[in-house]
Design a protein around this motif. Sequence first.
Motif, mmCIF file in Angstrom:
data_model
loop_
_atom_site.group_PDB
_atom_site.id
_atom_site.type_symbol
_atom_site.label_atom_id
_atom_site.label_comp_id
_atom_site.label_asym_id
_atom_site.label_seq_id
_atom_site.Cartn_x
_atom_site.Cartn_y
_atom_site.Cartn_z
ATOM 1 N N LEU A 1 30.965 57.828 66.925
ATOM 2 C CA LEU A 1 31.350 56.693 66.080
ATOM 3 C C LEU A 1 32.494 55.884 66.688
ATOM 4 O O LEU A 1 32.496 54.657 66.615
ATOM 5 C CB LEU A 1 31.751 57.167 64.690
ATOM 6 C CG LEU A 1 30.627 57.348 63.682
ATOM 7 C CD1 LEU A 1 31.181 57.766 62.342
ATOM 8 C CD2 LEU A 1 29.809 56.093 63.541
ATOM 9 N N THR A 2 33.443 56.571 67.295
ATOM 10 C CA THR A 2 34.571 55.881 67.909
ATOM 11 C C THR A 2 34.098 55.002 69.062
ATOM 12 O O THR A 2 34.508 53.842 69.179
ATOM 13 C CB THR A 2 35.625 56.897 68.405
ATOM 14 O OG1 THR A 2 36.068 57.674 67.292
ATOM 15 C CG2 THR A 2 36.799 56.206 69.043
ATOM 16 N N LEU A 3 33.235 55.553 69.921
ATOM 17 C CA LEU A 3 32.727 54.765 71.043
ATOM 18 C C LEU A 3 31.911 53.575 70.553
ATOM 19 O O LEU A 3 32.029 52.468 71.087
ATOM 20 C CB LEU A 3 31.876 55.638 71.965
ATOM 21 C CG LEU A 3 32.634 56.602 72.861
ATOM 22 C CD1 LEU A 3 31.674 57.499 73.628
ATOM 23 C CD2 LEU A 3 33.527 55.841 73.821
ATOM 24 N N GLY B 1 30.516 49.294 71.161
ATOM 25 C CA GLY B 1 29.188 48.864 70.715
ATOM 26 C C GLY B 1 28.131 49.839 71.215
ATOM 27 O O GLY B 1 28.422 50.905 71.717
ATOM 28 N N GLY B 2 26.897 49.488 71.036
ATOM 29 C CA GLY B 2 25.811 50.356 71.466
ATOM 30 C C GLY B 2 24.917 50.685 70.294
ATOM 31 O O GLY B 2 25.120 50.219 69.167
ATOM 32 N N ASN B 3 23.926 51.491 70.565
ATOM 33 C CA ASN B 3 22.945 51.839 69.553
ATOM 34 C C ASN B 3 23.397 53.088 68.801
ATOM 35 O O ASN B 3 23.106 54.213 69.218
ATOM 36 C CB ASN B 3 21.577 52.058 70.207
ATOM 37 C CG ASN B 3 20.473 52.153 69.195
ATOM 38 O OD1 ASN B 3 20.711 52.254 67.992
ATOM 39 N ND2 ASN B 3 19.245 52.128 69.680
ATOM 40 N N LEU B 4 24.113 52.893 67.725
ATOM 41 C CA LEU B 4 24.647 54.005 66.940
ATOM 42 C C LEU B 4 23.542 54.854 66.337
ATOM 43 O O LEU B 4 23.644 56.078 66.341
ATOM 44 C CB LEU B 4 25.573 53.483 65.836
ATOM 45 C CG LEU B 4 26.140 54.553 64.902
ATOM 46 C CD1 LEU B 4 27.054 55.487 65.683
ATOM 47 C CD2 LEU B 4 26.886 53.912 63.754
ATOM 48 N N THR B 5 22.497 54.225 65.830
ATOM 49 C CA THR B 5 21.447 54.998 65.151
ATOM 50 C C THR B 5 20.770 55.970 66.109
ATOM 51 O O THR B 5 20.517 57.116 65.749
ATOM 52 C CB THR B 5 20.400 54.068 64.518
ATOM 53 O OG1 THR B 5 19.838 53.231 65.514
ATOM 54 C CG2 THR B 5 21.001 53.241 63.409
ATOM 55 N N GLU B 6 20.502 55.523 67.327
ATOM 56 C CA GLU B 6 19.857 56.406 68.298
ATOM 57 C C GLU B 6 20.783 57.561 68.668
ATOM 58 O O GLU B 6 20.355 58.713 68.747
ATOM 59 C CB GLU B 6 19.468 55.621 69.547
ATOM 60 C CG GLU B 6 18.692 56.448 70.547
ATOM 61 C CD GLU B 6 18.302 55.642 71.776
ATOM 62 O OE1 GLU B 6 18.122 56.271 72.826
ATOM 63 O OE2 GLU B 6 18.183 54.413 71.679
ATOM 64 N N THR B 7 22.053 57.255 68.878
ATOM 65 C CA THR B 7 23.026 58.286 69.236
ATOM 66 C C THR B 7 23.152 59.329 68.131
ATOM 67 O O THR B 7 23.092 60.539 68.389
ATOM 68 C CB THR B 7 24.404 57.653 69.508
ATOM 69 O OG1 THR B 7 24.260 56.677 70.533
ATOM 70 C CG2 THR B 7 25.421 58.682 69.925
ATOM 71 N N LEU B 8 23.311 58.873 66.890
ATOM 72 C CA LEU B 8 23.469 59.819 65.774
ATOM 73 C C LEU B 8 22.170 60.566 65.501
ATOM 74 O O LEU B 8 22.204 61.739 65.116
ATOM 75 C CB LEU B 8 23.951 59.085 64.521
ATOM 76 C CG LEU B 8 25.368 58.537 64.577
ATOM 77 C CD1 LEU B 8 25.729 57.872 63.263
ATOM 78 C CD2 LEU B 8 26.365 59.619 64.928
#
Length: 181
Positions: free
Chosen positions: A81-83, A88-95
């Motif tokens: 979340l911090t990154l 920015g970036g694709n938060l949904t894919e990461t989580l």
Amino acid sequence: RADALYRQLPDALGMVVRAVRAGIPVVEALRTVSREVPEPTGGEFRRLSDQLAIGIPMEEALRRLARRSGLPEYRFFAVSLTLQNSAGGNLTETLDNLADVVRKRVATRLRGHALASQARASAYVLSAVPLLAASALLLINPGYVLILFRDGRGNMVLLAAIASLAVGLGSMKAIIRRSLT
């Protein structure tokens, strides 16, 4: 508590992912998790939401959440979340990937506990076999078994057998305990 936090994290992450995909801001998604997920995870996310509401920066609030939980998965969540918040970036894919990894780790841990239970049951059976064999021999031929108690050499054999059984059971217990950590 840590075990419950660990088991509930994939569902909480999944809820955040679904909310963000639906267009809800991350802060509101975290607030939703605090309302919908049972304790203790719901309470931790409630504290996180409260800290964000009073103006504590997200990075600091997430760091506190990770520190309170003491679990590496929460640190991964905080870093993700911090990154995303800063770069920015694709938060949904990461989580989503993090939730999948945690789900697999939970399943692996549960499988390990099941195998440890099986090994524990085997240890109980193996420790009962000599007692059952001695009891059967005592019924069939009492003189054959009673020599272990009457003769000095029999006492030595009996002590060696008890010591061997204790060492074997202790070794099995240590191996089972080590495999679960």
